[in-house]
Design an enzyme around this catalytic site. Structure first.
Site, PDB file in Angstrom:
ATOM      1  N   SER A 110       0.880  -1.136  -0.080  1.00 24.23           N
ATOM      2  CA  SER A 110       0.194   0.067  -0.317  1.00 24.23           C
ATOM      3  C   SER A 110       0.805   1.293   0.055  1.00 24.23           C
ATOM      4  CB  SER A 110      -0.834   0.054   1.162  1.00 24.23           C
ATOM      5  OG  SER A 110      -1.688   0.930   1.128  1.00 24.23           O
ATOM      6  N   THR A 111       0.823   2.116   1.104  1.00 24.57           N
ATOM      7  CA  THR A 111       1.541   3.436   1.202  1.00 24.57           C
ATOM      8  C   THR A 111       2.917   3.208   0.794  1.00 24.57           C
ATOM      9  OG1 THR A 111      -0.034   4.027   2.870  1.00 24.57           O
ATOM     10  CG2 THR A 111       1.790   5.356   2.587  1.00 24.57           C
ATOM     11  N   HIS A 123      -3.230  -0.982  -2.737  1.00 26.53           N
ATOM     12  CA  HIS A 123      -4.267   0.097  -2.561  1.00 26.53           C
ATOM     13  C   HIS A 123      -4.356   1.203  -3.473  1.00 26.53           C
ATOM     14  CE1 HIS A 123      -4.480  -2.061   1.692  1.00 26.53           C
ATOM     15  NE2 HIS A 123      -5.051  -2.680   0.756  1.00 26.53           N
ATOM     16  N   MET A 166       0.123   1.098   5.311  1.00 31.97           N
ATOM     17  CA  MET A 166      -0.768   1.532   6.442  1.00 31.97           C
ATOM     18  C   MET A 166      -1.828   0.789   6.984  1.00 31.97           C
ATOM     19  SD  MET A 166      -2.097   5.270   7.500  1.00 31.97           S
ATOM     20  CE  MET A 166      -2.566   5.939   9.143  1.00 31.97           C
ATOM     21  N   ASP A 182      -4.368  -4.733   6.539  1.00 33.16           N
ATOM     22  CA  ASP A 182      -4.764  -5.416   5.524  1.00 33.16           C
ATOM     23  C   ASP A 182      -3.530  -6.362   5.011  1.00 33.16           C
ATOM     24  OD1 ASP A 182      -6.188  -6.302   3.579  1.00 33.16           O
ATOM     25  OD2 ASP A 182      -5.840  -4.849   2.158  1.00 33.16           O
TER      26      ASP A 182
END
Length: 359
Positions: free
Chosen positions: A175-176, A201, A294, A297
């Site tokens: 993600s991030t 994401h 972050m 997940d």
């Protein structure tokens, strides 16, 4: 945590005002707002922000050029705040590749209402950006490949050289900070790597831009997944933004199912959905990794992969832009190993060369 200091750079006075009001209301300190980068930079040098909220299309200097200048001078968490168009999607992808750690899409219509809505995601994006490990992001940036030069890749084993399909499946949750991080991994892998399925994401349209960009940089075939796509050696399938993806078995082959559905733990695509399906379909022939991001997940899905006998790893804290997802994967007991970004390509190939279990 001390108060977050933010600088807003946007050519719209309405956007600057409403963004400042929104952030201030959330307890975030807005130390300045400027209509373009040339106004912003002198003010930043006297009071450097923790996070920069940056538009793309501005007079005198565009946001991408300014972003690169900031990253070269003093790497700083940047949240892009721009309108989503086909061109904008590509531009935002360039920004993420250049070092931006997040983005928020401004609508073409109803902008004022959007900016006044506490649930528009801007506050969360700024808070997440403030936690970013910028030194890790800088290390994740792949060195540019000179024209005609050979790309550095992990050498494949002899038995992999003529493989047409794969019994191994690699599943990654990220993600991030993921755009530069996944680029650093994929550009160092050979075409013989087992088929890969990835949840990054992102909202709709952006995953297609990400896949297209990486496809031009890698030896691998990188695609935004379509329902029924096969998972084969040298192919990387990204779950489309706004849709879930899971692995299915079709005879001796692996394929992906892309489908609509509700948000799962605030995400669509959701990494747990993918990793749990990989655990069920591939079992001991699966390789799973949770990387920078972050939240949590992927933690439960990686645990199921571990329980099913798959090989699993989490990215180490030092090389993560945000250590949230890997930390939770480790806490849940799903990560057999903790691996640095630098070592991840070699770890993946070593895991892929281990004996394949008959289905």
């Amino acid at each position: 945590m001390s108060e977050i200091k933010v600088m807003i750079v946007d050519d719209s006075a309405i956007v600057r005002k409403h963004l400042a009001d929104l952030l201030t209301k959330a307890g975030i300190q807005v130390i300045g707002a400027a209509s373009d980068p040339l106004f912003a930079l002198p003010r930043m040098k006297t009071n450097w922000p923790d996070v920069l909220v940056l538009d793309v299309e501005m007079p005198r200097m565009d946001g991408i050029t300014f972003l690169k200048q900031v990253m070269a001078e003093r790497p700083t968490p940047v949240v892009m705040c721009s309108t989503l168009t086909e061109k904008g999607g590509q531009t935002t992808m360039q920004a993420l590749a250049a070092g931006a750690v997040g983005f928020v899409t401004k609508p073409k219509l109803g902008l004022r209402d959007f900016l006044e809505d506490d649930s528009n995601g801007i506050v969360n994006a700024v808070r997440a950006a403030a936690k970013a490990n910028m030194s890790a992001l800088r290390r994740a940036t792949p060195a540019p490949v000179k024209p005609g030069a050979t790309r550095v890749a992990v050498a494949p084993s002899p038995q992999d050289a003529m493989a047409e399909t794969t019994d191994r499946v690699i599943a990654i949750a990220i993600s991030t900070g993921g755009v530069q991080t996944i680029e650093a991994v994929l550009t160092r892998l050979p075409r013989t790597v087992p088929g890969m399925v990835i949840v990054q994401h992102m909202p709709p349209n952006f995953t297609a831009s990400l896949a297209a960009r990486l496809n031009g940089l890698c030896e691998l075939e990188v695609m935004e997944a379509k329902d029924g796509d096969r998972v084969i050696n040298g192919r990387v399938l990204f779950a489309p933004g706004g849709r879930h993806m899971r692995l299915k078995r079709s005879g001796a082959q692996y394929v992906v199912e892309v489908f609509d559905g509700p948000l799962v733990n605030h995400h669509r695509p959701n990494a747990d959905v993918l990793l749990k399906s990989v655990a069920q379909c591939a079992g001991r022939n699966a390789i799973g990794v949770v990387m920078t991001g972050m939240g949590d997940d992927g933690a439960r899905g990686l645990k199921e992969m571990f329980n099913a006998g798959g090989k699993t790893a989490a990215q180490d804290e030092a090389s993560c832009v945000v250590f949230g997802m890997p930390r939770e994967a480790i806490k849940h007991g799903g990560a057999q190993q903790v691996v640095s970004l630098e070592d991840m390509p070699a770890w993946l190939m070593a895991a892929a060369r281990s004996a394949v279990v008959s289905a």
